[in-house]
Design an enzyme around this catalytic site. Sequence first.
Site, PDB file in Angstrom:
ATOM      1  N   GLY A 187      63.445  24.782  60.593  1.00 12.17           N
ATOM      2  CA  GLY A 187      62.665  25.961  60.217  1.00 12.17           C
ATOM      3  C   GLY A 187      61.715  26.438  61.309  1.00 12.17           C
ATOM      4  O   GLY A 187      61.778  26.007  62.466  1.00 12.17           O
ATOM      5  N   CYS A 233      58.573  25.856  61.746  1.00 10.47           N
ATOM      6  CA  CYS A 233      57.694  24.810  62.283  1.00 10.47           C
ATOM      7  C   CYS A 233      58.322  24.098  63.471  1.00 10.47           C
ATOM      8  O   CYS A 233      57.740  24.008  64.543  1.00 10.47           O
ATOM      9  CB  CYS A 233      57.362  23.819  61.169  1.00 10.47           C
ATOM     10  SG  CYS A 233      56.694  22.275  61.769  1.00 10.47           S
ATOM     11  N   GLY A 252      43.640  38.088  66.341  1.00 13.81           N
ATOM     12  CA  GLY A 252      42.901  36.902  66.823  1.00 13.81           C
ATOM     13  C   GLY A 252      42.843  35.841  65.754  1.00 13.81           C
ATOM     14  O   GLY A 252      41.820  35.181  65.561  1.00 13.81           O
ATOM     15  N   VAL A 285      45.236  32.508  63.911  1.00 10.57           N
ATOM     16  CA  VAL A 285      45.624  31.184  64.402  1.00 10.57           C
ATOM     17  C   VAL A 285      46.576  31.298  65.603  1.00 10.57           C
ATOM     18  O   VAL A 285      46.332  30.708  66.665  1.00 10.57           O
ATOM     19  CB  VAL A 285      46.281  30.380  63.258  1.00 10.57           C
ATOM     20  CG1 VAL A 285      46.618  28.987  63.733  1.00 10.57           C
ATOM     21  CG2 VAL A 285      45.350  30.314  62.058  1.00 10.57           C
ATOM     22  N   ILE A 286      47.643  32.104  65.450  1.00 14.41           N
ATOM     23  CA  ILE A 286      48.620  32.215  66.545  1.00 14.41           C
ATOM     24  C   ILE A 286      47.975  32.883  67.762  1.00 14.41           C
ATOM     25  O   ILE A 286      48.126  32.412  68.898  1.00 14.41           O
ATOM     26  CB  ILE A 286      49.873  32.994  66.077  1.00 14.41           C
ATOM     27  CG1 ILE A 286      50.610  32.184  65.005  1.00 14.41           C
ATOM     28  CG2 ILE A 286      50.787  33.325  67.258  1.00 14.41           C
ATOM     29  CD1 ILE A 286      51.851  32.852  64.436  1.00 14.41           C
ATOM     30  N   VAL A 325      43.829  48.624  68.207  1.00 13.93           N
ATOM     31  CA  VAL A 325      44.444  49.266  69.372  1.00 13.93           C
ATOM     32  C   VAL A 325      45.210  50.509  68.947  1.00 13.93           C
ATOM     33  O   VAL A 325      45.641  50.618  67.800  1.00 13.93           O
ATOM     34  CB  VAL A 325      45.400  48.289  70.118  1.00 13.93           C
ATOM     35  CG1 VAL A 325      44.621  47.101  70.664  1.00 13.93           C
ATOM     36  CG2 VAL A 325      46.547  47.844  69.230  1.00 13.93           C
ATOM     37  N   ASP A 339      56.452  29.217  52.814  1.00 13.42           N
ATOM     38  CA  ASP A 339      55.790  30.474  53.199  1.00 13.42           C
ATOM     39  C   ASP A 339      56.063  31.650  52.270  1.00 13.42           C
ATOM     40  O   ASP A 339      55.379  32.668  52.361  1.00 13.42           O
ATOM     41  CB  ASP A 339      56.225  30.880  54.615  1.00 13.42           C
ATOM     42  CG  ASP A 339      55.555  30.037  55.690  1.00 13.42           C
ATOM     43  OD1 ASP A 339      54.800  29.105  55.335  1.00 13.42           O
ATOM     44  OD2 ASP A 339      55.792  30.307  56.886  1.00 13.42           O
ATOM     45  N   HIS A 382      31.432   2.981  67.312  1.00 15.67           N
ATOM     46  CA  HIS A 382      30.706   3.562  68.436  1.00 15.67           C
ATOM     47  C   HIS A 382      31.340   3.082  69.728  1.00 15.67           C
ATOM     48  O   HIS A 382      31.639   1.895  69.850  1.00 15.67           O
ATOM     49  CB  HIS A 382      29.237   3.118  68.395  1.00 15.67           C
ATOM     50  CG  HIS A 382      28.454   3.585  69.574  1.00 15.67           C
ATOM     51  ND1 HIS A 382      28.031   4.894  69.697  1.00 15.67           N
ATOM     52  CD2 HIS A 382      28.032   2.933  70.684  1.00 15.67           C
ATOM     53  CE1 HIS A 382      27.369   5.014  70.834  1.00 15.67           C
ATOM     54  NE2 HIS A 382      27.357   3.846  71.461  1.00 15.67           N
TER      55      HIS A 382
HETATM   56  P1  NAD Z   1      46.669  35.007  60.783  1.00 18.26           P
HETATM   57  O1  NAD Z   1      46.620  35.551  59.416  1.00 18.26           O
HETATM   58  O2  NAD Z   1      46.117  33.666  61.069  1.00 18.26           O
HETATM   59  O3  NAD Z   1      45.914  36.007  61.790  1.00 18.26           O
HETATM   60  C1  NAD Z   1      46.244  37.358  61.906  1.00 18.26           C
HETATM   61  C2  NAD Z   1      45.029  38.056  62.491  1.00 18.26           C
HETATM   62  O4  NAD Z   1      45.401  39.369  62.860  1.00 18.26           O
HETATM   63  C3  NAD Z   1      43.874  38.180  61.512  1.00 18.26           C
HETATM   64  O5  NAD Z   1      42.705  37.704  62.137  1.00 18.26           O
HETATM   65  C4  NAD Z   1      43.801  39.680  61.226  1.00 18.26           C
HETATM   66  O6  NAD Z   1      42.485  40.127  60.990  1.00 18.26           O
HETATM   67  C5  NAD Z   1      44.347  40.253  62.528  1.00 18.26           C
HETATM   68  N1  NAD Z   1      44.969  41.587  62.426  1.00 18.26           N
HETATM   69  C6  NAD Z   1      45.817  42.037  61.478  1.00 18.26           C
HETATM   70  N2  NAD Z   1      46.223  43.299  61.795  1.00 18.26           N
HETATM   71  C7  NAD Z   1      45.627  43.612  62.971  1.00 18.26           C
HETATM   72  C8  NAD Z   1      45.647  44.745  63.824  1.00 18.26           C
HETATM   73  N3  NAD Z   1      46.412  45.814  63.540  1.00 18.26           N
HETATM   74  N4  NAD Z   1      44.910  44.725  64.961  1.00 18.26           N
HETATM   75  C9  NAD Z   1      44.153  43.642  65.264  1.00 18.26           C
HETATM   76  N5  NAD Z   1      44.097  42.547  64.498  1.00 18.26           N
HETATM   77  C10 NAD Z   1      44.816  42.520  63.375  1.00 18.26           C
HETATM   78  O7  NAD Z   1      48.207  35.137  61.224  1.00 18.26           O
HETATM   79  P2  NAD Z   1      48.961  34.523  62.477  1.00 18.26           P
HETATM   80  O8  NAD Z   1      48.007  34.071  63.503  1.00 18.26           O
HETATM   81  O9  NAD Z   1      50.001  35.541  62.825  1.00 18.26           O
HETATM   82  O10 NAD Z   1      49.671  33.269  61.834  1.00 18.26           O
HETATM   83  C11 NAD Z   1      50.627  33.447  60.777  1.00 18.26           C
HETATM   84  C12 NAD Z   1      50.576  32.299  59.805  1.00 18.26           C
HETATM   85  O11 NAD Z   1      51.047  31.137  60.426  1.00 18.26           O
HETATM   86  C13 NAD Z   1      49.167  32.015  59.296  1.00 18.26           C
HETATM   87  O12 NAD Z   1      49.222  31.755  57.929  1.00 18.26           O
HETATM   88  C14 NAD Z   1      48.771  30.789  60.045  1.00 18.26           C
HETATM   89  O13 NAD Z   1      47.871  29.971  59.325  1.00 18.26           O
HETATM   90  C15 NAD Z   1      50.115  30.098  60.274  1.00 18.26           C
HETATM   91  N6  NAD Z   1      50.015  29.304  61.496  1.00 18.26           N
HETATM   92  C16 NAD Z   1      49.355  28.133  61.438  1.00 18.26           C
HETATM   93  C17 NAD Z   1      49.194  27.386  62.581  1.00 18.26           C
HETATM   94  C18 NAD Z   1      48.446  26.088  62.511  1.00 18.26           C
HETATM   95  O14 NAD Z   1      48.325  25.541  61.423  1.00 18.26           O
HETATM   96  N7  NAD Z   1      47.910  25.604  63.626  1.00 18.26           N
HETATM   97  C19 NAD Z   1      49.656  27.851  63.803  1.00 18.26           C
HETATM   98  C20 NAD Z   1      50.305  29.060  63.822  1.00 18.26           C
HETATM   99  C21 NAD Z   1      50.475  29.791  62.658  1.00 18.26           C
END
Ligand code: NAD
Length: 456
Positions: A37, A39, A177, A179-180, A233, A303, A436
């Site tokens: 998948g 992940c 900005g 997680v990804i 943007v 998901d 520690h």
């Molecule tokens: P996310 O929901 O974490 O972040 C998306 C971000 O994009 C948000 O902050 C949102 O405000 C912003 N956004 C949305 N539309 C926008 C726009 N037009 N212009 C500017 N900013 C905008 O989604 P993601 O980072 O794409 O990740 C997808 C999913 O995958 C999430 O549920 C995340 O938790 C998961 N994921 C998890 C991990 C991890 O656990 N380390 C890593 C990668 C992804």
Amino acid sequence: MYDVAIIGGGPGGYAAALYANNFGLSVALVEKDQVGGTCLLRGCIPAKAWLQSAHVFSMVKRAGEFGVVSSEPELDWLKALERKDSVVSGLVKGLGGLLKGRGVEVINGYGALKDGGIEVTGKDLSTLRVEAANVILASGSVPRGIPGYDFDGTRIVSSDDALDWKRRPDRVAIIGGGVIGCEFASLLGDFGSEVHVFEALDQLLPEMDPDAVKTLDRSLRKKKVKINTSTIVGAPEMVDGAVRVPFGDQSVDVDAVLIAVGRAPVTDGVGLESTNAVVDRGFVEVDRATMQTAEPHLFAVGDIVAGTPQLAHAGFAEGISAITYIATGEAAPVDYNAIPLVVYTDPEVAHVGLSEAQATAQGRAVTVTSHGMRGVGRAIIQGEVGGIVKLVAETDGPILGATVSGPGAGEMIHELMYTVAWEALPAEAAAYIHAHPTVSEAIGETLLSASGRSLH
Ligand code: NAD
């Protein structure tokens, strides 16, 4: 007739398939690609392999600080790519072996729900019918796009494409900005790309504790990442082979734009319309105690589930929950409140339970206690003092949530996961001693302060 047939071999689907073996259930797992998948193939694992290369690169750059003489490191991008691919292929192979060892029949092809079973269409368009007493839909998610920025695989890319970049892009805009977006900003910043992040809301990782995000923000700025929050943007323009990204009255020219604005569930074309399952904006509604849809023998995990986190480990837990119910008839609900979220940036940011904002929004009186890493011996030794531990506890009551940023935050959050899940009082948890010198001592200090006493 199988006991369980599963559509989708990602974390939700393969966890269900493996776990079913505990109950002696016969399982067919339908997968159109390799097992693993998002992940394993296009997400957590390859991204963290890149982040590990970025971490090593930045540590070697800092070697002199530790009295280790080395020449300026060079980045061998293709070698890092190859290592990432070999980590992925090793784990995919291991998973295939594990499924086989547990007697799971993996059927290669595109699965869709039909007449209570699954119709599988192979690459040669031949079809096969799979009959099962229970079906679990685990069809996963794909990157969302934004209007005006159509994915083309080279200039406007998703995280799927970016994980396979064959060379380091010199200039990148990241839209989103979350997680990804933050993980890519961190690794590309370490690798020396010019990075511009555009986040619509007023901070990176909008759901995370603002003080923890500040530590990440500072570290990204040190990597020369340009952070633009509260910024939307405009439509891109192609200019001299670059993409011009306008924002406000400014613009930046970049080699690639990474869109990271969330992931959309894959529920079209899987035959849901032929069932009574309720689908809301593409997400499948389930009974959270059992993962059962409105169709009694149809379950959904991962998901595609409405209102639950899109995290691999949430998918694992949901797969286990569905199988437990199928096998025993007893509900074994996932404790969503105690599922940690780890962002693998430098520094890592990790959270579990309720944030201060969420607890307050629920009308709860809370006491917030935090502790920085600056005085923590092990963090100083590691040269990574930018981080904090923050605890949110009900006033005179149990710990409701916690956030950790800093070195190893993604590992440390798990002790706080137990305090949240077991509704520990700060004083109860503070009674136990941390070794520690460890970075985790910052948690011990925070628990002590939260119980009304302090040491350092
Ligand atoms: P996310 O929901 O974490 O972040 C998306 C971000 O994009 C948000 O902050 C949102 O405000 C912003 N956004 C949305 N539309 C926008 C726009 N037009 N212009 C500017 N900013 C905008 O989604 P993601 O980072 O794409 O990740 C997808 C999913 O995958 C999430 O549920 C995340 O938790 C998961 N994921 C998890 C991990 C991890 O656990 N380390 C890593 C990668 C992804």
